[in-house]
Design a protein around this motif. Sequence first.
Motif, PDB file in Angstrom:
ATOM      1  N   SER A 146       1.080  -1.074  -0.267  1.00  0.00           N
ATOM      2  CA  SER A 146       0.059   0.430   0.390  1.00  0.00           C
ATOM      3  C   SER A 146       1.001   0.947   0.265  1.00  0.00           C
ATOM      4  O   SER A 146      -0.048   2.171  -0.848  1.00  0.00           O
ATOM      5  N   ALA A 147       2.139   1.124  -0.013  1.00  0.00           N
ATOM      6  CA  ALA A 147       3.125   2.321   0.758  1.00  0.00           C
ATOM      7  C   ALA A 147       2.152   3.495   1.055  1.00  0.00           C
ATOM      8  O   ALA A 147       2.406   4.879   0.604  1.00  0.00           O
ATOM      9  N   ALA A 148       1.617   3.474   1.773  1.00  0.00           N
ATOM     10  CA  ALA A 148       0.712   4.354   2.574  1.00  0.00           C
ATOM     11  C   ALA A 148       1.531   5.336   3.659  1.00  0.00           C
ATOM     12  O   ALA A 148       0.766   6.520   4.389  1.00  0.00           O
ATOM     13  N   VAL A 149       2.305   4.463   4.572  1.00  0.00           N
ATOM     14  CA  VAL A 149       3.337   4.973   5.301  1.00  0.00           C
ATOM     15  C   VAL A 149       4.822   5.664   5.388  1.00  0.00           C
ATOM     16  O   VAL A 149       5.342   5.959   5.328  1.00  0.00           O
ATOM     17  N   VAL A 150       4.813   5.029   4.222  1.00  0.00           N
ATOM     18  CA  VAL A 150       6.358   5.753   3.381  1.00  0.00           C
ATOM     19  C   VAL A 150       6.799   6.950   3.433  1.00  0.00           C
ATOM     20  O   VAL A 150       8.399   7.567   3.835  1.00  0.00           O
ATOM     21  N   GLY A 151       5.622   8.218   2.972  1.00  0.00           N
ATOM     22  CA  GLY A 151       5.781   9.419   3.354  1.00  0.00           C
ATOM     23  C   GLY A 151       6.847   9.357   4.193  1.00  0.00           C
ATOM     24  O   GLY A 151       7.503  10.730   4.639  1.00  0.00           O
ATOM     25  N   PHE A 152       6.028   9.019   5.288  1.00  0.00           N
ATOM     26  CA  PHE A 152       6.258   9.900   6.781  1.00  0.00           C
ATOM     27  C   PHE A 152       7.582  10.182   6.739  1.00  0.00           C
ATOM     28  O   PHE A 152       8.223  10.283   7.733  1.00  0.00           O
ATOM     29  N   LYS A 153       8.580   8.343   6.405  1.00  0.00           N
ATOM     30  CA  LYS A 153       9.312   7.988   6.994  1.00  0.00           C
ATOM     31  C   LYS A 153      10.282   8.895   6.623  1.00  0.00           C
ATOM     32  O   LYS A 153      11.463   9.040   6.815  1.00  0.00           O
ATOM     33  N   TYR A 154       9.695   9.622   5.498  1.00  0.00           N
ATOM     34  CA  TYR A 154      11.342  10.511   4.444  1.00  0.00           C
ATOM     35  C   TYR A 154      10.438  11.980   4.783  1.00  0.00           C
ATOM     36  O   TYR A 154      11.235  12.832   3.845  1.00  0.00           O
ATOM     37  N   GLY A 155      10.250  12.066   6.060  1.00  0.00           N
ATOM     38  CA  GLY A 155      10.488  13.913   6.295  1.00  0.00           C
ATOM     39  C   GLY A 155       8.363  14.478   5.618  1.00  0.00           C
ATOM     40  O   GLY A 155       8.395  15.403   5.422  1.00  0.00           O
ATOM     41  N   ALA A 156       7.465  13.580   5.090  1.00  0.00           N
ATOM     42  CA  ALA A 156       6.478  14.594   5.301  1.00  0.00           C
ATOM     43  C   ALA A 156       5.805  15.334   5.511  1.00  0.00           C
ATOM     44  O   ALA A 156       5.751  14.545   7.099  1.00  0.00           O
ATOM     45  N   PRO A 157       5.022  16.268   5.754  1.00  0.00           N
ATOM     46  CA  PRO A 157       4.402  16.334   6.996  1.00  0.00           C
ATOM     47  C   PRO A 157       4.058  15.634   8.068  1.00  0.00           C
ATOM     48  O   PRO A 157       3.071  15.078   7.774  1.00  0.00           O
ATOM     49  N   LEU A 158       3.766  15.838   8.975  1.00  0.00           N
ATOM     50  CA  LEU A 158       3.337  14.825  10.605  1.00  0.00           C
ATOM     51  C   LEU A 158       1.844  15.339  10.887  1.00  0.00           C
ATOM     52  O   LEU A 158       1.309  16.653  10.190  1.00  0.00           O
ATOM     53  N   PRO A 159       1.136  14.933  11.086  1.00  0.00           N
ATOM     54  CA  PRO A 159      -0.572  15.005  10.762  1.00  0.00           C
ATOM     55  C   PRO A 159      -0.567  15.576  11.971  1.00  0.00           C
ATOM     56  O   PRO A 159       0.335  15.954  13.068  1.00  0.00           O
ATOM     57  N   ARG A 160      -1.867  16.775  12.327  1.00  0.00           N
ATOM     58  CA  ARG A 160      -1.777  17.466  13.708  1.00  0.00           C
ATOM     59  C   ARG A 160      -2.148  16.671  14.670  1.00  0.00           C
ATOM     60  O   ARG A 160      -2.552  15.839  14.365  1.00  0.00           O
TER      61      ARG A 160
END
Length: 475
Positions: A146-160
Amino acid sequence: MTADQRSQGGSSHQEEAKANGEAGSKRQLPVLVMTAIPMAGHVQPTIHVAQAMVQRGFEVIFITASEFREKVQDAGAEWVEAAKFMTEEDAAARNEIPVPVRVLFDLEKLFLPAIPVRTATVRTVLERIRERDPAREVIVVAESISAAVVGFKYGAPLPRGYDAFPKTIGLNVVPLVVSSDDTAPFGPGLPPDATESGRARNRLLNAGLLEGPFKVIVEKQKQIFTDMGCTRWPERALFDCWLESFDTLFQMCSPSLEYPRADLHPSIRYAGALPKKGISPNYVYPAWWSEIQSNTALPAGAPEKKFVIAVAQGTIATSYDEVIIPTIRALAQREDVIVIALLGVKGASLSADVEIPANTKVVDYMPYDAALEHADLFVSNGGYGSMTHGVINAVPMVVAGMTEDKTEVCARAEYAGLAINLKTQTPSSEEIAAAVQKVLANPKYKEKAVRLMKENQDLDCLAIIEREIMLYSQK
C-alpha cells in the motif's frame, strides 16, 4: 527481550501482563490503524490480522475500498473508505500491455499515483483519532505494498497533533521484493546465487534494472515524494524503501519459503504464514460435499479411496482457460481422482461448452481451507495466498503462473520443495497430468509440505504480531 525471543511468538499480552504483576492496571490498549492496497490477495490476509487483534481487545480502524467494507465490519473493525485500486478503464488498458512489461504500467499508472491519496487518508484518520482522544496511543499496521506510510518515514508533514509519527508495523503478503547481493532482481524468477560470481551477477542485474527499465519509475517516485513534502530520499530506491520504511516489517511466511539474504534489512523479520481462519458457519457446502468427506474418512490404502485434487485460478488472472480447464481435462480419465474446481467468485460458472467429467466437482466459491483440508494436491496459478494456504494445510502443489508476482511465487514454491513449477501461464493438459502424477507418486513433496506446515505453525504468526504491537506500545 532479544530479537530472537521476539520472533518466536509466545503468550499474549494479557498473559505477559499477569506474569509481570500488571494485570490489574487495565491500561488502555493502543488503537490500530490498518490499511491494505485494495486487492483481494492483499486485503484479505490483512483483515485476518485485524480480526485477530479485535478478538484480543484492540480497537481497529481499517482503511480500504468499499468493496471490502462488509468484510472489514464483519471482522469487528471500523471501516474508512479508500479509492479502488483499478477502474474498469485501467483494467482494459492493462490487459493490452504485454505481460513482460505490465509491471511498468502497474507501477506508473496504478501504484505510484495512489501513494499521495493513501498517505493523505492515513493522515486524516490519525488526526481524527487525536481530536477524539488526545491521549490515545496509536500504532499503524499496514500492508507493505500500500506504501501508505513511506512518505512519513522520509519527512512528509506529520498529522496535526503528533510530534512524531506513530510506530509502524508492516505486513508483507507477497514475496520479498527487496534487492540483495544474494538474489537477482525481482520478476524473472531467477534462483538465488550467493557465490562470488552469483553476487557479481546480481549486483550487475539489480543496478541495470534501476538504470534501465525502472529508471523512469524511480524518477517518478522521487517526484511524487517531493510533491508530498518529503525532505529526504532513501538510499535504496523503489520497493526497498517501501518495505524498509517500517519500524518492523513481517514477512508473512517462514524462512524456508524465501531466499536467504545475508544483507536483509534488520527491520525485516519472518512471522510465518497466517493460520487457518476457520469456515464461516453461514457457508453452505455444495450437495456433493458428503462424497468428499466420505472419501477422506476412508483409511489410508483402502482400494476405493481416491486422490482429491483442488484447482484454483486465483483473484487477478482469472481466465479459467489457463489452469482450471486444462486440469479438468488432464485428469478426466483418472478413476482414482476427484477434482474440485474452485472458480473463486460467487455465481461464477464454466462456459456451457466445457465438458465436466464424472470425477470433477465444480463450485463457484469455496474457502480454500475447506477444500484443502481434504486435498492431496493443489493446482494453482501461483498466487501468494494460494501458496500459503497450501502450506498451512500441508498440501503439495503444481503451480503455473507468469503474471503479477506469480513468476516469483512459483519459483519460491519450487525452491522450498513444495511444488512442481511448470514455468508457464498456460500449461497444457499433458504438462499438468505429468506433474500431478509426479507429485502423487513421490512422497518427498508431501513430506516437505508437512515440514513447512509445522515450521509456520511453530512461529505462531498472530502471537508474533501482537507481541510486537505491545513492545512498541508506550515506548
